[in-house]
Design an enzyme around this catalytic site. Structure first.
Site, mmCIF file in Angstrom:
data_model
loop_
_atom_site.group_PDB
_atom_site.id
_atom_site.type_symbol
_atom_site.label_atom_id
_atom_site.label_comp_id
_atom_site.label_asym_id
_atom_site.label_seq_id
_atom_site.Cartn_x
_atom_site.Cartn_y
_atom_site.Cartn_z
ATOM 1 N N ASP A 10 5.938 -7.483 7.005
ATOM 2 C CA ASP A 10 5.981 -9.062 6.884
ATOM 3 C C ASP A 10 7.273 -9.760 6.287
ATOM 4 O O ASP A 10 7.461 -11.048 6.368
ATOM 5 C CB ASP A 10 4.558 -9.358 6.092
ATOM 6 N N GLU B 184 0.418 -14.777 13.580
ATOM 7 C CA GLU B 184 -0.979 -14.955 13.435
ATOM 8 C C GLU B 184 -1.794 -15.863 12.497
ATOM 9 O O GLU B 184 -2.878 -16.332 12.670
ATOM 10 C CB GLU B 184 -1.393 -13.241 13.493
ATOM 11 N N ARG C 249 -0.603 -18.231 29.640
ATOM 12 C CA ARG C 249 -1.003 -17.022 29.288
ATOM 13 C C ARG C 249 -0.668 -16.522 27.686
ATOM 14 O O ARG C 249 0.340 -17.154 27.031
ATOM 15 C CB ARG C 249 -0.582 -15.728 30.250
ATOM 16 N N ARG D 106 9.504 -12.066 29.560
ATOM 17 C CA ARG D 106 10.232 -13.193 30.229
ATOM 18 C C ARG D 106 10.341 -12.856 31.775
ATOM 19 O O ARG D 106 10.286 -13.385 32.702
ATOM 20 C CB ARG D 106 11.500 -12.856 29.557
ATOM 21 N N ARG E 139 -5.973 1.287 1.695
ATOM 22 C CA ARG E 139 -6.262 -0.029 0.753
ATOM 23 C C ARG E 139 -7.321 0.696 -0.343
ATOM 24 O O ARG E 139 -8.205 1.140 0.207
ATOM 25 C CB ARG E 139 -6.814 -1.217 1.325
ATOM 26 N N GLN F 169 3.341 -3.745 16.796
ATOM 27 C CA GLN F 169 4.387 -4.144 15.906
ATOM 28 C C GLN F 169 4.614 -3.068 14.469
ATOM 29 O O GLN F 169 5.788 -3.289 13.745
ATOM 30 C CB GLN F 169 4.167 -5.544 15.152
ATOM 31 N N ARG F 170 3.635 -2.282 14.285
ATOM 32 C CA ARG F 170 3.809 -1.503 12.970
ATOM 33 C C ARG F 170 4.492 -0.134 13.417
ATOM 34 O O ARG F 170 4.752 0.320 12.526
ATOM 35 C CB ARG F 170 2.451 -1.249 12.439
ATOM 36 N N GLY G 156 -0.094 -1.740 4.225
ATOM 37 C CA GLY G 156 -0.084 -1.807 5.328
ATOM 38 C C GLY G 156 1.312 -0.653 5.658
ATOM 39 O O GLY G 156 2.357 -0.768 4.946
ATOM 40 N N HIS H 238 -0.840 -4.312 16.656
ATOM 41 C CA HIS H 238 -0.378 -3.235 15.744
ATOM 42 C C HIS H 238 0.835 -2.718 16.561
ATOM 43 O O HIS H 238 1.248 -1.565 15.664
ATOM 44 C CB HIS H 238 -1.493 -2.222 15.533
HETATM 45 P P1 ATP Z 1 0.868 -5.584 2.974
HETATM 46 O O1 ATP Z 1 1.015 -6.617 2.682
HETATM 47 O O2 ATP Z 1 2.080 -4.868 3.898
HETATM 48 O O3 ATP Z 1 -0.387 -4.956 3.682
HETATM 49 P P2 ATP Z 1 0.542 -4.585 0.455
HETATM 50 O O4 ATP Z 1 1.022 -3.622 -0.407
HETATM 51 O O5 ATP Z 1 0.688 -5.947 -0.193
HETATM 52 O O6 ATP Z 1 1.034 -4.353 1.721
HETATM 53 P P3 ATP Z 1 -2.429 -4.749 -0.289
HETATM 54 O O7 ATP Z 1 -3.405 -4.271 0.578
HETATM 55 O O8 ATP Z 1 -2.306 -5.934 -0.681
HETATM 56 O O9 ATP Z 1 -1.182 -4.356 0.660
HETATM 57 O O10 ATP Z 1 -2.323 -3.816 -1.469
HETATM 58 C C1 ATP Z 1 -2.417 -2.284 -1.410
HETATM 59 C C2 ATP Z 1 -3.081 -1.623 -2.445
HETATM 60 O O11 ATP Z 1 -2.575 -2.165 -3.740
HETATM 61 C C3 ATP Z 1 -4.510 -2.097 -2.664
HETATM 62 O O12 ATP Z 1 -5.431 -1.631 -1.858
HETATM 63 C C4 ATP Z 1 -4.768 -1.653 -4.104
HETATM 64 O O13 ATP Z 1 -5.133 -0.409 -4.300
HETATM 65 C C5 ATP Z 1 -3.521 -2.166 -4.731
HETATM 66 N N1 ATP Z 1 -3.615 -3.562 -5.300
HETATM 67 C C6 ATP Z 1 -3.348 -4.452 -4.736
HETATM 68 N N2 ATP Z 1 -3.677 -5.776 -5.563
HETATM 69 C C7 ATP Z 1 -3.883 -5.291 -6.607
HETATM 70 C C8 ATP Z 1 -4.071 -5.584 -8.115
HETATM 71 N N3 ATP Z 1 -4.048 -7.023 -8.291
HETATM 72 N N4 ATP Z 1 -4.587 -4.881 -8.934
HETATM 73 C C9 ATP Z 1 -4.244 -3.542 -8.797
HETATM 74 N N5 ATP Z 1 -4.175 -2.983 -7.651
HETATM 75 C C10 ATP Z 1 -3.960 -3.736 -6.605
#
Ligand code: ATP
Length: 328
Positions: free
Chosen positions: A126, A221, A251, A153, A71, A259-260, A10, A257
């Protein structure tokens, strides 16, 4: 030295400031720097662009990431990893900086084990990464939530309403707790702490009797429900319960998003600049399997293994203090 940099997972405000810091610190040391687009997907597709000092001009203050993020499930497979190895060898990079969350760090660890010098920088709103008090983007996201609470508020007190505000945090309550403490929430509900909706309702009724003009209930969330399905999100489930059990005009606002995005705060720009510069120092020193953390107001270095095996813990004292502020 030829250094590559990518952003993964993210996106988070301040990632651009970190990219700028890596590029400029590396250029200062006469290295060449390349940006890899779209995270691990860019490694597999060979999406690489040279970065100059000018190509990172005017990005310090911008949210998002100029390198894009993605991802990439293919990289999780042995075939994907073999392809990544081949592509990285073709690119001829001697060092990599990976900015992202814990998933991205797992990817970084795999590259380390393949023999590529890789350093991780924590970038996720996060704040759920071990071995660092703060990750890039968290401070900006909390400030965005506070800005929204200020606005809510105004309308909440005009109509004497209860507002349930759902904030990000699939498995963690960092944003909710920080925003609850600094935004004056009546109650803060996070995944790490068992919730008691009847106690929340009692607190609301008590505060209405005391003459409070409004109540803000902050919900992470990931508390329950299904964040993808709005009707069944944590915020709506909590809101419905409160409306039914207190009769108060309630309400629900899901901040989502917004927040991003946004311009990174002073803190995130500083953090990103310090971390980016340190990552380059580590690569130049030949250090591998490392992540840059920020502990007790100082940059510290940890192994990625340690960061992945240490759970980032929410501050229960802050949650307690937030509740005390609301209780009298
Ligand atoms: P956020 O938590 O902010 O979304 P993050 O880095 O944890 O960030 P993920 O989607 O979990 O986000 O991981 C990003 C990318 O890292 C994945 O799309 C993948 O390409 C790679 N990745 C995640 N886990 C693995 C793993 N166990 N082995 C190899 N690559 C990984």
């Amino acid at each position: 030295m030829k250094i590559g940099i990518l952003t993964s997972g993210g996106d988070a405000p301040g990632m651009n400031a970190a990219i700028r810091a890596v590029v400029r610190k590396a250029l200062y040391h006469n290295c060449k720097v390349y940006g890899i687009k779209r995270g691990f997907a860019g490694i597999l597709n060979g999406e690489i662009v040279p970065l100059s000092s000018r190509s990172v001009g005017d990005i310090l203050q911008r949210g998002g990431t100029i390198l894009k993020s993605a991802r990439c499930t293919e990289f999780k497979t042995p075939e994907g990893q073999a392809k990544a190895k081949e592509q990285l060898e073709k690119m001829g990079l001697n060092g990599l900086v990976i900015i992202g969350g814990d998933g991205s760090f797992r990817g970084a660890q795999i590259l380390n084990r393949m023999g590529f010098l890789t350093v991780g920088i924590p970038g996720t709103i996060d704040n759920d990464i071990g071995c660092t008090d703060y990750s890039i983007g968290f401070d900006t996201a909390v400030n965005t939530v506070l800005d929204a609470i200020n606005k809510i508020r105004d309308t909440a007190s005009s109509h004497s309403r209860v507002y349930v505000v759902e904030v990000m945090g699939k498995n963690s309550g960092f944003i909710a707790i920080a925003a609850g403490l600094a935004g004056g929430a009546e109650a803060v509900l996070v995944p790490e702490v068992p919730y008691d909706l009847d106690a929340v309702c009692k607190q609301i009724v008590k505060s209405i009797k005391k003459g409070k003009a409004h109540s803000i209930i902050l919900v992470a969330e990931g508390l329950m429900g299904d964040p993808v399905n709005m009707e069944h999100s944590s915020g709506f489930i909590v809101g419905k319960y409160i409306q039914t059990h207190t009769g108060a005009d309630t309400r629900v606002t899901v901040l989502g998003h917004i927040q991003r995005g946004g311009n990174p705060t002073f803190f995130d720009r500083k953090l990103a600049t310090l971390m980016g510069a340190k990552a380059v120092d580590l690569l130049l020193a030949g250090e591998t399997e490392k992540m840059v953390g920020f502990v007790n107001n100082r940059i510290e270095v940890f192994s990625i293994d340690e960061a992945l095996s240490t759970k980032a813990k929410i501050n229960l004292e802050e949650l307690e203090l937030s509740n005390i502020m609301a209780s009298v």
